[in-house]
Scaffold this motif. Structure first.
Motif, PDB file in Angstrom:
ATOM      1  N   GLY A  20       0.803  -1.212   0.000  1.00  0.00           N
ATOM      2  CA  GLY A  20       0.000   0.000   0.000  1.00  0.00           C
ATOM      3  C   GLY A  20       0.838   1.264   0.000  1.00  0.00           C
ATOM      4  O   GLY A  20       2.065   1.240  -0.011  1.00  0.00           O
ATOM      5  N   ALA A  21       0.140   2.381  -0.005  1.00  0.00           N
ATOM      6  CA  ALA A  21       0.804   3.683  -0.049  1.00  0.00           C
ATOM      7  C   ALA A  21       1.350   4.090   1.320  1.00  0.00           C
ATOM      8  O   ALA A  21       2.213   4.932   1.400  1.00  0.00           O
ATOM      9  CB  ALA A  21      -0.183   4.740  -0.542  1.00  0.00           C
ATOM     10  N   ARG A  22       0.836   3.505   2.380  1.00  0.00           N
ATOM     11  CA  ARG A  22       1.277   3.868   3.724  1.00  0.00           C
ATOM     12  C   ARG A  22       2.291   2.855   4.229  1.00  0.00           C
ATOM     13  O   ARG A  22       2.246   1.682   3.885  1.00  0.00           O
ATOM     14  CB  ARG A  22       0.086   3.919   4.662  1.00  0.00           C
ATOM     15  CG  ARG A  22      -0.939   4.973   4.207  1.00  0.00           C
ATOM     16  CD  ARG A  22      -2.042   5.091   5.161  1.00  0.00           C
ATOM     17  NE  ARG A  22      -1.509   5.755   6.351  1.00  0.00           N
ATOM     18  CZ  ARG A  22      -2.246   6.133   7.364  1.00  0.00           C
ATOM     19  NH1 ARG A  22      -3.531   5.908   7.349  1.00  0.00           N
ATOM     20  NH2 ARG A  22      -1.711   6.724   8.406  1.00  0.00           N
ATOM     21  N   PRO A  23       3.183   3.295   5.086  1.00  0.00           N
ATOM     22  CA  PRO A  23       4.163   2.348   5.644  1.00  0.00           C
ATOM     23  C   PRO A  23       3.506   1.396   6.631  1.00  0.00           C
ATOM     24  O   PRO A  23       2.459   1.704   7.207  1.00  0.00           O
ATOM     25  CB  PRO A  23       5.175   3.248   6.354  1.00  0.00           C
ATOM     26  CG  PRO A  23       4.450   4.521   6.619  1.00  0.00           C
ATOM     27  CD  PRO A  23       3.402   4.653   5.541  1.00  0.00           C
ATOM     28  N   LEU A  24       4.097   0.263   6.790  1.00  0.00           N
ATOM     29  CA  LEU A  24       3.645  -0.710   7.773  1.00  0.00           C
ATOM     30  C   LEU A  24       4.415  -0.453   9.056  1.00  0.00           C
ATOM     31  O   LEU A  24       5.643  -0.407   9.058  1.00  0.00           O
ATOM     32  CB  LEU A  24       3.914  -2.136   7.280  1.00  0.00           C
ATOM     33  CG  LEU A  24       3.616  -3.252   8.284  1.00  0.00           C
ATOM     34  CD1 LEU A  24       2.119  -3.307   8.601  1.00  0.00           C
ATOM     35  CD2 LEU A  24       4.082  -4.584   7.734  1.00  0.00           C
ATOM     36  N   LEU A  25       3.701  -0.270  10.149  1.00  0.00           N
ATOM     37  CA  LEU A  25       4.315  -0.030  11.443  1.00  0.00           C
ATOM     38  C   LEU A  25       4.347  -1.332  12.233  1.00  0.00           C
ATOM     39  O   LEU A  25       3.318  -1.991  12.391  1.00  0.00           O
ATOM     40  CB  LEU A  25       3.520   1.023  12.225  1.00  0.00           C
ATOM     41  CG  LEU A  25       3.983   1.270  13.665  1.00  0.00           C
ATOM     42  CD1 LEU A  25       5.371   1.905  13.663  1.00  0.00           C
ATOM     43  CD2 LEU A  25       2.983   2.147  14.385  1.00  0.00           C
ATOM     44  N   VAL A  26       5.520  -1.704  12.674  1.00  0.00           N
ATOM     45  CA  VAL A  26       5.684  -2.884  13.523  1.00  0.00           C
ATOM     46  C   VAL A  26       6.221  -2.386  14.860  1.00  0.00           C
ATOM     47  O   VAL A  26       7.295  -1.793  14.917  1.00  0.00           O
ATOM     48  CB  VAL A  26       6.672  -3.905  12.903  1.00  0.00           C
ATOM     49  CG1 VAL A  26       6.887  -5.076  13.840  1.00  0.00           C
ATOM     50  CG2 VAL A  26       6.168  -4.364  11.552  1.00  0.00           C
ATOM     51  N   ALA A  27       5.463  -2.578  15.918  1.00  0.00           N
ATOM     52  CA  ALA A  27       5.869  -2.108  17.241  1.00  0.00           C
ATOM     53  C   ALA A  27       6.284  -3.297  18.099  1.00  0.00           C
ATOM     54  O   ALA A  27       5.635  -4.341  18.083  1.00  0.00           O
ATOM     55  CB  ALA A  27       4.716  -1.362  17.907  1.00  0.00           C
ATOM     56  N   LEU A  28       7.366  -3.120  18.815  1.00  0.00           N
ATOM     57  CA  LEU A  28       7.848  -4.153  19.731  1.00  0.00           C
ATOM     58  C   LEU A  28       7.677  -3.636  21.152  1.00  0.00           C
ATOM     59  O   LEU A  28       8.109  -2.532  21.461  1.00  0.00           O
ATOM     60  CB  LEU A  28       9.321  -4.468  19.463  1.00  0.00           C
ATOM     61  CG  LEU A  28       9.661  -4.914  18.046  1.00  0.00           C
ATOM     62  CD1 LEU A  28      11.158  -5.101  17.895  1.00  0.00           C
ATOM     63  CD2 LEU A  28       8.922  -6.200  17.703  1.00  0.00           C
TER      64      LEU A  28
END
Length: 90
Positions: A20-28
């Motif tokens: 997609g156009a938006r970044p994927l956020l991965v939170a730890l």
């Protein structure tokens, strides 16, 4: 750990938001000393165009002496420097 790292990176790459156009956020998340920074660094080596934002960068107190002198109520309000963090996350 390599199997877990492989599974995580495969899952992240397969996520629909990656195209997609938006970044994927991965939170730890986890307790102090649990290995969040280590895992983030390992994931970053396997994920191109990955940016790691260290939470400690946005710690609100300038030093320990200032921090321990603050009341609990004040600490709660300034543990994260939201004004500094917002432009980085947006």
């Amino acid at each position: 750990m390599p199997d877990v790292l492989h599974a995580l990176t495969s899952s992240i790459r397969a996520h629909p938001a990656r195209g997609g156009a938006r970044p994927l956020l991965v939170a730890l998340d986890g307790r102090s000393g649990a290995g969040k920074s280590t895992l983030a660094a390992q994931l970053a080596t396997h994920l191109p165009n990955c940016t790691v934002l260290e939470g400690d960068t946005f710690y609100g107190a300038p030093n320990l002496e200032v921090w321990v002198a603050l009341s609990i109520e004040t600490r709660t309000g300034c543990v994260i420097d939201w004004a500094r963090q917002r432009p980085v996350l947006m």
